[in-house]
Design an enzyme around this catalytic site. Structure first.
Site, PDB file in Angstrom:
ATOM      1  N   GLY A   1       0.813  -1.205   0.000  1.00 11.09           N
ATOM      2  CA  GLY A   1       0.000   0.000   0.000  1.00 11.09           C
ATOM      3  C   GLY A   1       0.848   1.257   0.000  1.00 11.09           C
TER       4      GLY A   1
ATOM      5  N   ASP B   1       1.793  -0.623  11.996  1.00  7.62           N
ATOM      6  CA  ASP B   1       1.685  -1.975  12.543  1.00  7.62           C
ATOM      7  C   ASP B   1       2.974  -2.775  12.473  1.00  7.62           C
ATOM      8  OD1 ASP B   1       1.709  -2.228   9.798  1.00  7.62           O
ATOM      9  OD2 ASP B   1       0.059  -3.656   9.697  1.00  7.62           O
TER      10      ASP B   1
ATOM     11  N   THR C   1       3.996   2.510   5.785  1.00  4.32           N
ATOM     12  CA  THR C   1       2.617   2.028   5.894  1.00  4.32           C
ATOM     13  C   THR C   1       1.836   2.944   6.817  1.00  4.32           C
ATOM     14  OG1 THR C   1       1.190   0.271   6.784  1.00  4.32           O
ATOM     15  CG2 THR C   1       3.419   0.385   7.653  1.00  4.32           C
TER      16      THR C   1
ATOM     17  N   ARG D   1      -6.345  -1.840   8.412  1.00  3.84           N
ATOM     18  CA  ARG D   1      -6.376  -3.292   8.258  1.00  3.84           C
ATOM     19  C   ARG D   1      -6.704  -3.927   9.601  1.00  3.84           C
ATOM     20  NH1 ARG D   1      -1.296  -6.189   5.431  1.00  3.84           N
ATOM     21  NH2 ARG D   1      -0.392  -5.452   7.374  1.00  3.84           N
TER      22      ARG D   1
ATOM     23  N   ARG E   1       1.056  -5.077  -5.535  1.00  2.00           N
ATOM     24  CA  ARG E   1       1.235  -6.271  -4.715  1.00  2.00           C
ATOM     25  C   ARG E   1       1.663  -7.416  -5.630  1.00  2.00           C
ATOM     26  NH1 ARG E   1      -0.478  -4.596   0.153  1.00  2.00           N
ATOM     27  NH2 ARG E   1      -2.169  -3.058   0.225  1.00  2.00           N
TER      28      ARG E   1
ATOM     29  N   ASP F   1      -0.554   2.090   8.555  1.00  2.39           N
ATOM     30  CA  ASP F   1      -1.158   1.295   9.625  1.00  2.39           C
ATOM     31  C   ASP F   1      -0.400   1.348  10.955  1.00  2.39           C
ATOM     32  OD1 ASP F   1      -2.921   0.563   7.671  1.00  2.39           O
ATOM     33  OD2 ASP F   1      -2.094  -1.446   7.361  1.00  2.39           O
TER      34      ASP F   1
ATOM     35  N   ASP G   1       5.180  -5.070   6.230  1.00  2.00           N
ATOM     36  CA  ASP G   1       5.756  -6.349   6.646  1.00  2.00           C
ATOM     37  C   ASP G   1       5.849  -7.359   5.514  1.00  2.00           C
ATOM     38  OD1 ASP G   1       3.027  -6.645   6.499  1.00  2.00           O
ATOM     39  OD2 ASP G   1       2.765  -7.373   8.549  1.00  2.00           O
TER      40      ASP G   1
END
Length: 324
Positions: free
Chosen positions: A15, A133, A129, A175, A76, A131, A107
């Site tokens: 992303g 995360d 990212t 996500r 992707r 996120d 990741d």
């Protein structure tokens, strides 16, 4: 022992995130300053496999730092999980004289980076990212811009929600990580925050709080719902049926990935991109640049991928306290 690097490739994968262009710019200009050649790899690992590789110089990255997205595009590439595809990618790198790669992504991108490193291509990861995360780092490129974009949008929804005395469920990205939801919940003064890491699915308790809030005099109710929970529209219908309060769902979606990067995302992404090149120039490989406890550091990619990350309990408790 990692190989000496003379030509660096740079790619963005997964992303997109605001600030990726700042990182690309830093990689290119830092490498050139060190006498290294730079090649841009278009569309991530998918572009690498298609040999979509371009030469880059200092002018290639002029006037990009303030743009969202990524000038190298991204995609992707599920087939990159296959060992034979990884070997093909390593062979393509050698064919084009690329002996070191900076991978900007999340990741999944770093798993691919680790595979390339194992095949002799010096590889450094930079966390990009929205996120937030990635466990080894307190900062990921794009999070600051995304959370500010979401915050401003939620403020606007609150205005109309208040005018109509509604309950509003606002779904933010992330996500399976609730960091954007948590930060927006605190920043926007939400009455409830639903996080994948904490929500137990007890919708009746949520309905009871909405009813209690209305009885106590609240004229509107803001619920921040994380993407990992989802189902905001059906949740809104059930809440309206149970409470009699007009309830609307707003899904912010991909607007959170776009827009002009904040100062923090420009500066931190620039530092991370420069650090990645410094690691490659020092003969390092299979490392991930991170920001931890106020410092820019690096970790072994495999070690970093094994780390676990959770919502800080004290921050979640504060969010709940302030929502009352």
């Amino acid at each position: 022992m990692a190989n000496e690097v003379k030509t660096i490739g740079v790619l963005t994968s997964g992303g997109d995130a605001p600030g990726m262009n700042a990182a690309i710019r830093a990689v290119v200009r830092t490498a050139i300053n060190k006498g290294l050649k730079v090649k841009g790899i278009m569309r991530g690992y998918a572009g690498l496999l298609q040999e979509e590789i371009i030469d880059m110089d200092s002018r290639s990255v002029s006037n990009i730092i303030y743009h969202g997205g990524t000038i190298l595009y991204t995609a992707r590439c599920l087939e990159f999980k296959e060992p034979e595809v990884q070997q093909t990618a390593a062979d393509i790198c050698r064919k084009h004289g690329i002996d070191g790669i900076v991978v900007i992504g999340g990741d999944g991108s770093f798993r691919g980076a680790g595979k390339l490193a194992a095949l002799g291509i010096n590889t450094i990861g930079v966390p990009g990212t929205i996120d937030l995360d990635i466990a080894c780092t307190d900062y990921t490129i794009g999070f600051d811009t995304a959370v500010n974009t979401a915050m401003e949008a939620i403020d606007k929804v609150r205005d109309t929600s208040t005018s109509h005395e509604r309950c509003s469920i606002i779904e933010v990205m992330g996500r399976n990580a609730g960091y954007i939801a948590l930060w927006c919940g605190i920043a926007n003064g939400a009455e409830d925050i639903l996080l994948p890491e904490r929500y137990n699915g007890d919708e009746q308790a949520l309905i009871n709080r909405i009813i209690a809030n209305r009885k106590s005099g609240k004229k509107h109710n803001i619920i921040i719902n994380a993407e990992g929970i989802g189902h905001s529209s059906s949740m809104a219908r059930r809440i309206e049926a149970a409470t009699g309060i007009e309830t609307r769902a707003t899904i912010l979606g991909y607007m959170q990935r776009g827009g002009t990067p904040t100062c923090k995302d420009r500066v931190y992404a620039s530092i991370m991109g420069a650090k990645a090149v410094e690691l490659l120039a020092d003969g390092k490989s299979n490392r991930l640049v991170a920001y931890k406890h106020g410092e820019f550091v690096d970790f072994d990619i495999q070690e970093a991928l094994q780390m676990k990350k959770d919502i800080p309990e004290d921050q979640y408790a504060i969010a709940q306290l302030l929502s009352k």
